[in-house]
Design a protein around this motif. Sequence first.
Motif, PDB file in Angstrom:
ATOM      1  N   ILE A  24       0.830  -1.205   0.000  1.00 28.54           N
ATOM      2  CA  ILE A  24       0.000   0.000   0.000  1.00 28.54           C
ATOM      3  C   ILE A  24       0.865   1.256   0.000  1.00 28.54           C
ATOM      4  CG2 ILE A  24      -0.186   0.331   2.512  1.00 28.54           C
ATOM      5  CD1 ILE A  24      -3.066   0.694  -0.007  1.00 28.54           C
ATOM      6  N   ASN A  25       0.370   2.309  -0.655  1.00 26.68           N
ATOM      7  CA  ASN A  25       1.079   3.588  -0.624  1.00 26.68           C
ATOM      8  C   ASN A  25       0.103   4.687  -0.212  1.00 26.68           C
ATOM      9  OD1 ASN A  25      -0.320   4.584  -3.029  1.00 26.68           O
ATOM     10  ND2 ASN A  25       1.011   3.188  -4.189  1.00 26.68           N
ATOM     11  N   LEU A  26       0.625   5.876  -0.005  1.00 33.61           N
ATOM     12  CA  LEU A  26      -0.196   6.975   0.502  1.00 33.61           C
ATOM     13  C   LEU A  26      -1.324   7.343  -0.450  1.00 33.61           C
ATOM     14  CD1 LEU A  26       2.669   9.199   1.947  1.00 33.61           C
ATOM     15  CD2 LEU A  26       0.897   8.043   3.273  1.00 33.61           C
ATOM     16  N   ASN A  27      -1.048   7.334  -1.746  1.00 36.80           N
ATOM     17  CA  ASN A  27      -2.092   7.679  -2.724  1.00 36.80           C
ATOM     18  C   ASN A  27      -3.239   6.682  -2.700  1.00 36.80           C
ATOM     19  OD1 ASN A  27      -0.789   9.994  -3.633  1.00 36.80           O
ATOM     20  ND2 ASN A  27       0.330   8.896  -5.240  1.00 36.80           N
ATOM     21  N   ALA A  28      -2.902   5.400  -2.643  1.00 42.94           N
ATOM     22  CA  ALA A  28      -3.936   4.368  -2.620  1.00 42.94           C
ATOM     23  C   ALA A  28      -4.760   4.464  -1.340  1.00 42.94           C
ATOM     24  CB  ALA A  28      -3.299   2.983  -2.737  1.00 42.94           C
ATOM     25  N   MET A  29      -4.083   4.750  -0.226  1.00 40.93           N
ATOM     26  CA  MET A  29      -4.791   4.894   1.038  1.00 40.93           C
ATOM     27  C   MET A  29      -5.729   6.096   0.995  1.00 40.93           C
ATOM     28  SD  MET A  29      -5.404   3.646   4.010  1.00 40.93           S
ATOM     29  CE  MET A  29      -4.074   2.573   4.568  1.00 40.93           C
TER      30      MET A  29
END
Length: 280
Positions: free
Chosen positions: A41-46
């Motif tokens: 997971i990355n910040l954009n997806a979160m």
Amino acid sequence: MSAENALYTILVEKIKQEALVLPTLPEIALKVRDAADDPEINLNAMSDIINQDPALSLGMLKVANSAILGRSVKVETLGQAVTRIGLRQIKSIATAMAVEQVFISENDVISMYLKKSWQKTVDVSSVAIALMTCYLQKNKHSPLALDTLTLAALVHNIGILPILTEAEQHPDVFANPSFLQQAIIKLANQIGAEVTIAWGLSNEFTEIVRQWSDLTVLPSEAHYLDFIRAGAIYHGVFKNPATQEALLRSFVSKGVIESESFMDSDEFKSIYESARTMFS
């Protein structure tokens, strides 16, 4: 058998049979928790996941812009908020922000009780958050974490929900504030611990929920329980003056607060009011 004892008997029997209806976390909180456990997971997806729920998105912005994170520059977007909070903390904070959504009922008496209970939970949590903010400023290497404390404080009394849900099934008999309070006092901690397990929270949260009002459990070092109990003192949950004084002395000895009168100080009140803005 009195109504209170009847409700108590029903709840105990359902606990034994694992038949008690426990509240479920909102779907968005489950999605965030699952995503946070994904190593890819990355910040954009979160941010995309959180953005699916307007209430949670707003809650994240409030947390990111609160003084407890120690930032003076205001963030304007959810992406900025998630970046500021960080993936490590987002799981606990998102769960905490979603808890309010389970404090609802269509029964007028139960609804009133839930609203009062949620407000008391926010009151206690805001004190706990403010005190830990001060504590961590002076104890930067402490193993305690603010996001853990925030979630622990907001679920510390979650056991009232199954009790009130059961009362809601039989409103003519059980939806009476005169004995609901006694049922809550007797059973809320035990039932709340079951809720934390059902929600997949760690054993640390289960023990906090089970023990926060059990004053035979007194950690020798600064502990999440101390901050929640301080909030309970501040808002009159622990009413016995001798109990209050003994707890405050122990908080001072462990460095949880600077002095027994610290919660009367302007420094504390300022941080406390900032913490409350996260829930307004």
